[in-house]
Design a protein around this motif. Structure first.
Motif, PDB file in Angstrom:
ATOM      1  N   PHE A 110       1.964   6.360 -10.271  1.00  0.00           N
ATOM      2  CA  PHE A 110       3.417   6.408 -10.338  1.00  0.00           C
ATOM      3  C   PHE A 110       3.902   7.830 -10.588  1.00  0.00           C
ATOM      4  O   PHE A 110       3.571   8.455 -11.600  1.00  0.00           O
TER       5      PHE A 110
ATOM      6  N   GLN B 222       7.657   5.357  -2.634  1.00  0.00           N
ATOM      7  CA  GLN B 222       7.965   6.556  -3.416  1.00  0.00           C
ATOM      8  C   GLN B 222       8.586   7.684  -2.595  1.00  0.00           C
ATOM      9  O   GLN B 222       9.542   8.316  -3.058  1.00  0.00           O
TER      10      GLN B 222
ATOM     11  N   ALA C 248       1.753  -3.885  -7.153  1.00  0.00           N
ATOM     12  CA  ALA C 248       1.551  -2.445  -6.977  1.00  0.00           C
ATOM     13  C   ALA C 248       0.155  -2.120  -6.449  1.00  0.00           C
ATOM     14  O   ALA C 248      -0.849  -2.497  -7.043  1.00  0.00           O
TER      15      ALA C 248
ATOM     16  N   LEU D 214       2.826   1.893  -2.676  1.00  0.00           N
ATOM     17  CA  LEU D 214       3.551   2.968  -3.349  1.00  0.00           C
ATOM     18  C   LEU D 214       3.755   4.166  -2.434  1.00  0.00           C
ATOM     19  O   LEU D 214       4.772   4.861  -2.525  1.00  0.00           O
TER      20      LEU D 214
END
Length: 652
Positions: free
Chosen positions: A650, A584, A575, A580
């Motif tokens: 996140f 995402q 990550a 991301l």
């Protein structure tokens, strides 16, 4: 059909050329198992530097004087030199092992590749298939494409010597392109080595060390050293470290000392880093050779000479701790993620050393991912390269074969400067049999995967071609003629039968493959994961000249639309904020974050998923809830095991 042939005589004839500076030879010994066993049982070779690569309990039984080394353990041989290597394909053909051990052979050495009869090789149940067949598949489901690729490489190689059950003893003669060496230079012409003082093996190596010495005596120095495998790059780092530990970093430039034992009294700290300790064996071997008994290793990974010290640290440990050092040496930089490398630029003196084409990673990906940022941050950086082989002669036929068989020099095609929007790209699933028939396309595709991931190895090529649960997708630009600009490597996972799922949840079974279902069952305790079928995106790559134009997202959309029999799309990766930001927006959500850092990249493994069917959406929501609880617990604990910056990335 031949009776037992004198294989020893062939090898002796070839090894007699070692001292005559001949190129290395690839000798193919091919026949039935009993015949092959007969050939090796009576071997008596005139050298002690012989390696047998294979598993005696699975493949052939080696001669009594040879201790077998498993192909999976050949990384332990890095830095060693051999004159003869037997590679037993009856034990399986491990691409990484073949690439690693071929680099141990010196000029004039012989690599003996022992295979089933060539025409029957595809039908042979290679023991490697057991490692490629993931649950629920068996050996019979594994493809034979990689062996077909090897057969093609063998068929078009005019330099290799074939000794088979059906053919007579080959006539051997000294190769016409052999060079006359100077004693101890392993095949290098006299003109190229006459200026070299010990311990240099080539003039190229000597020149490189002197350039590094001159640079690091400045208050600020950033150097990038690149070379193909076998050019003595790691040994050059060892020579450099030995000179500095003996003379100090501010001493005037002198010839490399071999007898002067004077020690610089101003303490010098050197840090050496690489993806693994095994990767620096050549560096340490040269350091210990030059500083001999006066060098002390105490404790492990710390070498002391007088007041001067050299320490080995793994990249993640070094990046987090940032200990003081006068010089940082980074070997096999191509196998370390670019963000980690960039985090080390605060050191005043840094040398990044990278293999251009090798099983450890690729310097081409290193150049694409790392060099542009380095150029912006340190425009005064110096670029050095090493061309002369150290262990073998120029134009070595075994090196050519290894490159072709393992696609070590695979690169994507260079595109036109005119940018293409993703609307001009078409996507489709590729037939892997067609890939084998189109060697140029296979090389371009594998080259893209190499650029995309710093850990792509020859073993990944075999998985790509043969694993029964794999799909390969590609995107083709239609500017003038179809050109490969993107690819994705996908693995089908699930469903898992009830009994196995319960065993996974209980912690009593860990079958090969099935990464995402196993994670959701074993760690998240979500039983619904067993009943779903999904596609895990193992790798996705877009040509560097066409990145940030939506092509990767469009490729994922095409895959999802065409895959009507799946419940989810998923992925697992180290990550970072950059990665991301890609996953995402497409609807991927965290299912679990690994607790432990990767020792090379320093990242935590993230498992993410996007539901595409009603069952998959329910699964995603359950996994997201579990991940939310995990992150909240980690935030409350505040142990520092996972940084708050990472937790905040996140969007759950």
């Amino acid at each position: 059909m031949n009776s037992i042939q004198p294989l020893s005589d062939i090898i002796v004839s070839l090894l007699n050329l070692v001292r005559k500076g001949a190129p290395r030879q690839l000798l193919l010994v091919s026949g039935g198992r009993q015949w092959c066993q007969q050939q090796v049982s009576g071997l008596n070779c005139p050298t002690t530097r012989i390696l047998w690569i294979g598993d005696a309990g699975v493949g052939l039984v080696p001669p009594a004087q040879l201790k077998p080394v498993s192909a999976k353990q050949t990384h332990q041989l890095l830095g060693q030199e051999s004159e003869c290597v037997f590679f037993d394909c009856w034990s399986g053909f491990n691409p990484n092992g073949f690439g690693q051990v071929s680099g141990t052979l010196i000029a004039g050495g012989v690599l003996v590749l022992i295979t089933p009869t060539l025409s029957a090789w595809q039908a042979f149940n290679d023991p490697e298939y057991e490692h490629i067949a993931v649950e629920p598949y068996g050996v019979a489901d594994v493809g034979r494409r990689f062996i077909r690729h090897l057969q093609g490489c063998i068929a078009c190689d005019t330099d290799l010597i074939q000794f088979t059950e059906e053919t007579p003893l080959p006539q051997l003669c000294r190769p016409k392109d052999a060079v006359t060496p100077v004693a101890g230079t392993h095949g290098q012409p006299e003109a190229e080595t006459s200026s070299c003082s010990a311990p240099f093996r080539t003039a190229d190596q000597e020149r490189t060390v002197k350039q590094c010495l001159q640079a690091v005596r400045q208050s600020r120095a950033v150097l990038v050293l690149t070379a193909d495998r076998g050019r003595g790059k790691s040994a050059a780092l060892g020579i450099l470290a030995a000179v500095l530990m003996r003379k100090g970093i501010t001493a005037p430039e002198q010839d490399i000392p071999n007898t002067d034992s004077s020690v610089n009294r101003d303490r010098l700290d050197i840090i050496l880093t690489a993806p693994s300790r095994g990767a620096v064996q050549s560096v340490i071997a040269m350091l210990e050779r030059l500083l001999s008994a006066e060098l002390r290793e105490h404790p492990r990974d710390l070498w002391i000479y007088g007041e001067n010290r050299l320490r080995f640290m793994l990249p993640d440990q070094l990046s987090r701790q940032q200990p003081d050092a006068d010089l940082l040496l980074i070997d096999e930089a191509a196998a370390i993620p670019a963000p980690v490398l960039l985090s080390l630029l605060d050191y005043r003196r840094v040398i990044f050393a990278s293999t251009l084409h090798g099983y450890e990673g690729t310097g081409q990906g290193f150049a694409v991912r790392f060099m542009p940022t380095l150029d912006r941050r340190v425009p005064e950086r110096q670029l050095l390269s090493m061309q002369q082989p150290v262990r073998w002669a120029e134009g070595d036929p075994l090196e050519r074969f290894t490159y072709r068989a393992l696609l070590l020099d695979a690169e994507p095609v260079t595109l036109a400067a005119t940018p293409a929007q993703w609307g001009g790209v078409s996507f489709r699933k590729l037939d892997r049999d067609d890939l084998i028939a189109d060697s140029d396309m296979l090389k371009q595709l594998f080259g893209l995967l190499i650029l995309a991931h710093y850990r792509t190895t020859p073993g990944d090529l075999r998985i790509l071609l043969d694993s029964p649960n794999i799909e390969v997708w590609a995107g083709f630009s239609e500017e003038e003629e179809p050109t490969l600009v993107a690819t994705a490597l996908l693995a089908y996972e699930g469903p898992i039968n009830h009994g196995l799922a319960e065993a996974i949840m209980a912690g009593t079974r860990r079958p090969k493959g099935q990464l995402i279902p196993q994670t959701l069952l074993a760690h998240c305790h979500i039983p619904e994961a067993a009943g779903c079928r999904g596609l895990r995106v193992m790798r996705i790559a877009v040509h560097p000249q066409r990145q940030r134009r939506g092509i990767g997202t469009a490729l994922l959309q095409a895959i999802e639309q065409a895959s009507t029999d799946i419940d989810w799309l998923g992925t697992s990766f180290g990550a970072t904020a950059e990665l991301l930001s890609f996953w995402q927006p497409f609807g991927f959500r965290l299912q679990r974050l690994g607790y432990n850092r990767d020792k090379v990249s320093g990242t935590h493994a993230a498992v993410m998923l996007r539901g595409v069917s009603p069952a998959g959406i329910v699964l995603q929501e359950k996994g997201t809830d579990k991940a939310s609880l995990q992150l909240k617990r980690l935030a409350l604990q505040g142990t520092g095991q996972i940084s708050s910056d990472l937790l905040s990335l996140f969007a759950l």
